[in-house]
Design an enzyme around this catalytic site. Sequence first.
Site, PDB file in Angstrom:
ATOM      1  N   ARG A  16      -8.203 -13.515 -28.269  1.00  0.00           N
ATOM      2  CA  ARG A  16      -7.755 -12.936 -26.757  1.00  0.00           C
ATOM      3  C   ARG A  16      -6.482 -12.817 -26.493  1.00  0.00           C
ATOM      4  NH1 ARG A  16      -9.191 -18.713 -23.654  1.00  0.00           N
ATOM      5  NH2 ARG A  16      -7.557 -19.927 -24.711  1.00  0.00           N
ATOM      6  N   GLY A  39       8.937  -4.384  10.083  1.00  0.00           N
ATOM      7  CA  GLY A  39       9.269  -5.671   9.952  1.00  0.00           C
ATOM      8  C   GLY A  39       7.815  -6.155   9.867  1.00  0.00           C
ATOM      9  N   THR A  40       7.211  -6.229   8.859  1.00  0.00           N
ATOM     10  CA  THR A  40       5.832  -6.705   8.620  1.00  0.00           C
ATOM     11  C   THR A  40       5.553  -8.129   9.074  1.00  0.00           C
ATOM     12  OG1 THR A  40       6.126  -6.795   6.269  1.00  0.00           O
ATOM     13  CG2 THR A  40       5.108  -4.776   7.092  1.00  0.00           C
ATOM     14  N   ASN A  41       6.753  -8.969   8.969  1.00  0.00           N
ATOM     15  CA  ASN A  41       6.330 -10.325   9.468  1.00  0.00           C
ATOM     16  C   ASN A  41       5.670 -10.391  10.895  1.00  0.00           C
ATOM     17  OD1 ASN A  41       7.479 -10.740   7.069  1.00  0.00           O
ATOM     18  ND2 ASN A  41       9.294 -11.796   7.878  1.00  0.00           N
ATOM     19  N   TYR A  65      11.911   2.920   0.860  1.00  0.00           N
ATOM     20  CA  TYR A  65      12.487   1.558   0.325  1.00  0.00           C
ATOM     21  C   TYR A  65      11.582   0.531   0.630  1.00  0.00           C
ATOM     22  CZ  TYR A  65      14.788   0.623   4.519  1.00  0.00           C
ATOM     23  OH  TYR A  65      15.319   0.263   5.803  1.00  0.00           O
ATOM     24  N   GLY A  73     -10.221 -23.404 -19.707  1.00  0.00           N
ATOM     25  CA  GLY A  73     -10.641 -24.694 -19.459  1.00  0.00           C
ATOM     26  C   GLY A  73     -11.314 -25.023 -18.062  1.00  0.00           C
ATOM     27  N   ARG A  88     -21.053 -21.578 -24.749  1.00  0.00           N
ATOM     28  CA  ARG A  88     -19.693 -21.340 -24.099  1.00  0.00           C
ATOM     29  C   ARG A  88     -19.635 -20.552 -22.967  1.00  0.00           C
ATOM     30  NH1 ARG A  88     -15.152 -22.750 -28.279  1.00  0.00           N
ATOM     31  NH2 ARG A  88     -16.165 -23.045 -30.324  1.00  0.00           N
ATOM     32  N   LYS A 123     -14.564 -13.613 -23.854  1.00  0.00           N
ATOM     33  CA  LYS A 123     -15.004 -14.353 -25.099  1.00  0.00           C
ATOM     34  C   LYS A 123     -16.026 -13.478 -25.726  1.00  0.00           C
ATOM     35  CE  LYS A 123     -14.343 -18.603 -25.283  1.00  0.00           C
ATOM     36  NZ  LYS A 123     -14.766 -20.112 -24.583  1.00  0.00           N
ATOM     37  N   ARG A 129      20.426  -9.861   8.834  1.00  0.00           N
ATOM     38  CA  ARG A 129      20.317 -10.728  10.067  1.00  0.00           C
ATOM     39  C   ARG A 129      21.536 -11.192  10.538  1.00  0.00           C
ATOM     40  NH1 ARG A 129      15.312 -12.464   6.503  1.00  0.00           N
ATOM     41  NH2 ARG A 129      17.150 -12.626   5.088  1.00  0.00           N
ATOM     42  N   MET A 156     -14.329 -23.816 -17.137  1.00  0.00           N
ATOM     43  CA  MET A 156     -15.828 -24.072 -17.146  1.00  0.00           C
ATOM     44  C   MET A 156     -16.099 -24.653 -18.521  1.00  0.00           C
ATOM     45  SD  MET A 156     -16.839 -20.371 -15.345  1.00  0.00           S
ATOM     46  CE  MET A 156     -16.301 -19.624 -16.817  1.00  0.00           C
ATOM     47  N   CYS A 173      11.097  -4.197   5.683  1.00  0.00           N
ATOM     48  CA  CYS A 173      12.080  -5.377   5.514  1.00  0.00           C
ATOM     49  C   CYS A 173      11.595  -6.760   6.064  1.00  0.00           C
ATOM     50  CB  CYS A 173      13.539  -5.172   6.432  1.00  0.00           C
ATOM     51  SG  CYS A 173      12.976  -5.006   8.129  1.00  0.00           S
ATOM     52  N   GLU A 192       7.788  -3.346  14.517  1.00  0.00           N
ATOM     53  CA  GLU A 192       7.239  -4.679  14.352  1.00  0.00           C
ATOM     54  C   GLU A 192       6.203  -4.938  15.531  1.00  0.00           C
ATOM     55  OE1 GLU A 192      10.290  -7.551  14.444  1.00  0.00           O
ATOM     56  OE2 GLU A 192      11.790  -6.087  15.408  1.00  0.00           O
ATOM     57  N   SER A 211      12.342   0.943  10.251  1.00  0.00           N
ATOM     58  CA  SER A 211      12.029  -0.196   9.112  1.00  0.00           C
ATOM     59  C   SER A 211      11.262  -1.089   9.731  1.00  0.00           C
ATOM     60  CB  SER A 211      13.508  -0.893   8.992  1.00  0.00           C
ATOM     61  OG  SER A 211      13.064  -1.916   8.012  1.00  0.00           O
ATOM     62  N   HIS A 213      -3.888 -28.268 -21.944  1.00  0.00           N
ATOM     63  CA  HIS A 213      -4.125 -27.706 -20.839  1.00  0.00           C
ATOM     64  C   HIS A 213      -2.916 -27.655 -19.821  1.00  0.00           C
ATOM     65  CE1 HIS A 213      -5.361 -28.431 -16.364  1.00  0.00           C
ATOM     66  NE2 HIS A 213      -6.105 -27.339 -16.767  1.00  0.00           N
ATOM     67  N   ARG A 232      20.744  -5.448  11.449  1.00  0.00           N
ATOM     68  CA  ARG A 232      19.993  -5.730  12.514  1.00  0.00           C
ATOM     69  C   ARG A 232      20.566  -6.469  13.608  1.00  0.00           C
ATOM     70  NH1 ARG A 232      14.672  -9.350  12.250  1.00  0.00           N
ATOM     71  NH2 ARG A 232      16.063 -10.848  12.226  1.00  0.00           N
TER      72      ARG A 232
END
Lengths: 879, 879
Positions: free
Chosen positions: B336, B765-767, B850, B101, B92, B22, B561, B103, B830, B744, B763, B454, B617
């Site tokens: 803004r 498997g980040t989980n 990818y 809204g 302000r 602001k 899967r 603060m 993946c 993984e 590939s 709001h 897989r």
Amino acid sequence: MRKFVYQFSEGSKDMKVLLGGKGANLAEMTNIGLPVPPGFTIGTDACKDYNENDQTLSEEIFEEVLTHLKLLEEKTGKQFGSNENPLLVSVRSGAPVSMPGMMDTILNLGLNDKAVQGMIHQTKDARSSLDSYRRFIQMFGDVVRGIPSYKFEEALSLIKKQKGYAQDTELTPDDLEKLITTYQELYLEHGSEPFPQDPLTQLRLAVQSVFDSWMNPRAVVYRRLNDIDPNFGTAVNIQAMVFGNTGNKSGTGIAFTRNPSTGEKAVFGEFLINAQGEDVVAGIRTPEDISKLKSHLPDAYHELMGTCELLENHYLDMQDIEFTIEKEKLFVLQTRNGKRTAQASVQVAVDLVHEGKISRDEAIKRIDTKQIDQLLHPTFEKKALEKGEVLATGLPASPGAASGKIYFDASEAVAAADLGQKVILVRNETSPEDIEGMAKSEAILTAHGGMTSHAAVVARGMGKCCVAGCSEIDINEKEKTIVTNSGITLREGDAVSLDGSTGKVYLGEILLTEAEIGGHFDELMEWVNEVKQLDIRVNADTPNDLLTAIHFGAEGIGLCRTEHMFFHEERIAYVRQMIVAESLEERKRALAHLKEMQKEDFIQLFRIAKGRPVNIRLLDPPLHEFLPKAEKDLERLAQDTGKTLAEIKKRVNELAESNPMLGHRGCRLAVTYPEIYKMQAEAIMESAVQIHDEGQKVFPEIMIPLVSSKEELAFVKQEIKESVQAIFDRERVLLPYDIGTMIEIPRACVTADEIAKEAQFFSFGTNDLTQLTYGFSRDDAGKFLPSYSERGILETDPFQTLDTAGVGALVEMAVSRGRMANPNMKMGVCGEHGGDPRSIHFFHKLGLKYVSCSPFRVPIARLAAAQVVLEEREQLQKV
Amino acid sequence: MRKFVYQFSEGSKDMKVLLGGKGANLAEMTNIGLPVPPGFTIGTDACKDYNENDQTLSEEIFEEVLTHLKLLEEKTGKQFGSNENPLLVSVRSGAPVSMPGMMDTILNLGLNDKAVQGMIHQTKDARSSLDSYRRFIQMFGDVVRGIPSYKFEEALSLIKKQKGYAQDTELTPDDLEKLITTYQELYLEHGSEPFPQDPLTQLRLAVQSVFDSWMNPRAVVYRRLNDIDPNFGTAVNIQAMVFGNTGNKSGTGIAFTRNPSTGEKAVFGEFLINAQGEDVVAGIRTPEDISKLKSHLPDAYHELMGTCELLENHYLDMQDIEFTIEKEKLFVLQTRNGKRTAQASVQVAVDLVHEGKISRDEAIKRIDTKQIDQLLHPTFEKKALEKGEVLATGLPASPGAASGKIYFDASEAVAAADLGQKVILVRNETSPEDIEGMAKSEAILTAHGGMTSHAAVVARGMGKCCVAGCSEIDINEKEKTIVTNSGITLREGDAVSLDGSTGKVYLGEILLTEAEIGGHFDELMEWVNEVKQLDIRVNADTPNDLLTAIHFGAEGIGLCRTEHMFFHEERIAYVRQMIVAESLEERKRALAHLKEMQKEDFIQLFRIAKGRPVNIRLLDPPLHEFLPKAEKDLERLAQDTGKTLAEIKKRVNELAESNPMLGHRGCRLAVTYPEIYKMQAEAIMESAVQIHDEGQKVFPEIMIPLVSSKEELAFVKQEIKESVQAIFDRERVLLPYDIGTMIEIPRACVTADEIAKEAQFFSFGTNDLTQLTYGFSRDDAGKFLPSYSERGILETDPFQTLDTAGVGALVEMAVSRGRMANPNMKMGVCGEHGGDPRSIHFFHKLGLKYVSCSPFRVPIARLAAAQVVLEEREQLQKV
């Protein structure tokens, strides 16, 4: 052209990889002038060539064998297949690493219908010549064609029965000739071909069989059990036969230059008159003590004693020597470093140092860490033993004491052991097929065979109690009974106790007491302490464990698992109240009770530790592990807490987890309930203050488990430090202590440089780290790890020996990153790998400060820690 | 001396970090000559100083404020507290990043009993002056002392009731004077001090309150939800007041230079005559459309339109402008970049490119990936909508469509959503306290407030459907009812459906249909494709998912899967038979059935993929996941397999695991039962051959999950290759295909150089990799992760955004080690992080080929992949 075959005179003891242990030693003995029957060795390269070419013996190699055979004929003046002076040879396997009884041997090769006449012509002894021939057919049929020995034994028994003979020696030449005909018919019937009369065909088949025996199942199992490289291959030793079965001036035997059971410095051995070597090893006849040879054949005896001294001084280690006396002339057939018990191993090594023959370092290197266990194993409790009923006494074949239920079949013993039973394997005599059953049993009892029988040798190698040759009992393997001289009958599943140091067999189970060590062992371990660099600590939760460990040389506690203290009956109620508490107030009330209890424990441990560091891990397991399952326990908990049963069950359900190993445990408990660790920290430091007030030294290390990030450790540490500071302020005292973390989560390894900023020490929890690095649950991996081992995917169990390529690489990363941030950080290991010698080598090389292990592994760890230092020095010298 | 305070003329739009958004814009507007009321800004450094000094405003800073206040008095010719010509200011907050809204703001500061007389003297308008004073006391009391606004509202309502007034504007100066007295009494009563008459005291307290508001809980939540750095701090803008509440030639409003809902190029906004700005935002009175200003105050309207154009051309983006008209004179209070819907965001960016104002790259950079979701969200199914019963129509405040159960309280909405319900939050008007409830709801419905209320602003930011200002319904928050004009009553838990694009509220749930995208969006996404380097694939198991994803621009399947295909009702019976099979034969019979079923699926997927790579897989989950639990299903399985119920139960028990995540699953199944993967490989390649025979392209990638070592992969791969080769031999065809592995497991990352020797692709498997790297079970972490977040230990959920320091470091290690062994290896992701923009940035930087994500995240991933390229280019230019 590649060379595959070597005269004994071409080799030396350093050529074991090529010539096998037996071949190298025959060569060495030949070269130092001992009376070794002449011969040659087909090297292990030929075995590899054989396996690489689909189990085909190349013509090139066989041609080379024939060349050397010709030389042997020249040297002995005998000829293969001659009806006047026939050459007979033994064909024996010999791997670079000793695998006793694992592979095949054929004696008397070269005998056929014609050559046996030549042998009679030469020896003037038709009986022994014909006996050799029938033995050869049996052995050859068994080894080459897989014809079961009992078929031959049946024929032998039949003729003895018909004639009313008690002993084999009563057989006449006529009987033997008939038996030979029967044996050849048996051979044709079961082997699908006539017994080969051509000695060269015999030789070719025999060599092939020895090569094949490298891959036989019992050899494969033995290599797996003993960590022997399956790519070595075996050599084949072809050696002119000498005959111990040519009358009463002949014989055969085995001599140890020292006692392989106790280590005592005195030649120890056994012999049989008028017998071939296999008779001794097989345990069919019970042999006589070597000392008796002195009166029987004094010249041969004295020559043997001289040979023993010569060989020991040459090899600078206790030797296991096979000898044959042919008509009073001594021949040495084999020497090798003798297998021995742990006790003997230590005593021999220490004595050799005292005799100025080897250095202290050499003595340390010679002790096998695997054997040390044996020394530390319990013996029978003296008073309990006094009441013990002795059923029988056999030979004290391998020391130690054990109680268990008897099983008469190796595979049933394995099955029972896998169900968690303590098992004693009972056999008339053991054979290599029994290896796995022996490995799983507490002890072995045999009715036949001597101190060097298969059962005795293998049991000593395994560090397992064995009573052998116990002829006072009658073992019926089919009926599964033991009948004692006094008429007591025991059946499968009945309990007995064995004392392998006295040979006594007791009825029922007898209380065991801890091992007593001392003397030679203590002396050796002092040398170890001067060499090793790693500190050896103990994983101990009780005063008893700590006392044992200190006795074994532990230098502190590396892991005290506080949750083990939570399971005591009078405490678990408060633990449960703490868990089901619904408000901070309620939880704190239960924690206050627990705190007083934990203090009692810590004070005891600190007193015993006498200032040695005591590393205490704060609560680690998921809370639901402490909750009751039985309805009545749930009801009691409801009463204790004034909650309804339904509320309690709801809470128990809430706490259940899909994967508790990855769940709400370790320091995660302290993030959600900081008051738990605060209580524990207070218990630790208030105990320390009390010990300090008593004027004793005390050094607690507070360990936070399962940390995955710096922020997590910082939060938990701050909570603990506030609690500790409050105690210091209140007590007006300042005590040194450390706060550090387990490194057991892969992320902690990767971000160790960050975590090191908040930690005064790292302690690697290699159990959990292995679980997470592999994604293998220890509790569940039993379902698939056996397939991994069978298919050769995993060579060793990563929960026993650290996987250096994966888990080890993460440990290494954590060490180097941790040091980057904090160069002087104290780092150690508290996972079970801390007691595994191969893993200890790895940890030493990383430069860790200590490893911690269970009390009975402390001496093993000390020894391993010294051995790796010596190994490193050796490598440095080579560079 | 450090400088903390800046005149507007000292700043510029580039100084947001110091002056807040602001403040920077007020400075910028001042400098480009717009009619901005004069003032100055206390920079964010002062906020940091305040927080570092235990929430103390330093005298040094306040002195500097006073210096600038003096300048402001000079500039305006007014004086603080004067009873002739008093200076009134607004105070302000203004953070570097917009937090609408969140603060606190105080208007009319400087008024006191004396100054209000000065204001009356100046304005000749006692009513509006007194009204300003009573508003100031209320606002000051609320912000500085936390006195609830409703206390003041009650007093106001009382006097209106006593006098029978309908509108606030009917209050006389006498009424207002009484009200001021009442307010001051209220202040004393609840604030524990008299209302401060000294304007400097007012100012000091107000500045402190703004600084305090940075840490208020709703601001903390908002920052967490919006990933805003909590260390920024807020600036404070102190600006001379102008008055929109000084009669009918005055007013206040908000103007967007384009339509923030649709993106249409036309000034869009609302205003209220005779009102202060807060009245518009608070949504208490419903404002008029900006176009009506033209007839009402034509000069001010034209000046406003000119200002809009000037500001948009200056900032080169759609502006959100606050203005006040004081007696026909236009003042610009704030500008803004306008918050906008996803649709507007795309349309404005693309239009600006067409207008030659920004580049294509700039357009790509401006689209917030978080918003894209909104574009892709479903709308109501057309036919279902035709039958829908319209309950009421409100303002179309945020587009999209949603159905759910109504809740009248934010925390109850959160609770219901946490139980898995689809929730619609219903409020008369929302306030920042409702943020979390809004975040968890499908949509928001309010009775009061306009398009810039709001509820509307926040919902658009969240990409959530919102119908605001729906005055046709009566909401009773206490009774938890909605009563419509037609007399229908809805209660908590009843279902409604909202269309945020039309403002219509429907009774009950209405079927949803997929989003239609096109036009501007397609154009933008084509630009995206020219920029991005990563391929975007989809995680798809069904033809439908794949069709959707290709429509969204997916370039192949990154993860199919196969086990999802196993759960179909007609298949699960065979899966179960396969699992309980006791012999290889039995197992193979069940597998033969499954193979035919899997082939049907693969053929469909290959047809739709049209030669795009399809990564399949092989079976991953533990077998027991497929087994029945209900007694009748167990009985059926017993019937199907001819086993007893007891046998089936035994098998089910055997398969249960303590930690299934770390158990017998993934390729471990294929080590124990190679026939399972062999069947799957056959199904894949036989399907591929069929597609090939149809003349279509096909490219299967066979992915082996949960690999922890090279040996494991080598074994499983060999089994698969044999099966595939047998098909090629039989069908006399050779098709290209790849065999690779999921990465993984931490050990796979560490030993990636070894594993790469056996893999044609990696590939990630980040989980699972996140689970194992942290040791956090996704299923159980819900019990402790909230504490981690609360205590600031974890900034983001590592299952949503990749933990680059830990998990990411392992991925990086695997990438570099894998490339060492195999420089051209194809590598992708993946895990679910493949659809997360921040994680995509990381994967791009690693040079992966990818990422693969769920169908609806494909466009988001494409955009993120392009944005990271642009970001990199920008950084390169800076270097």
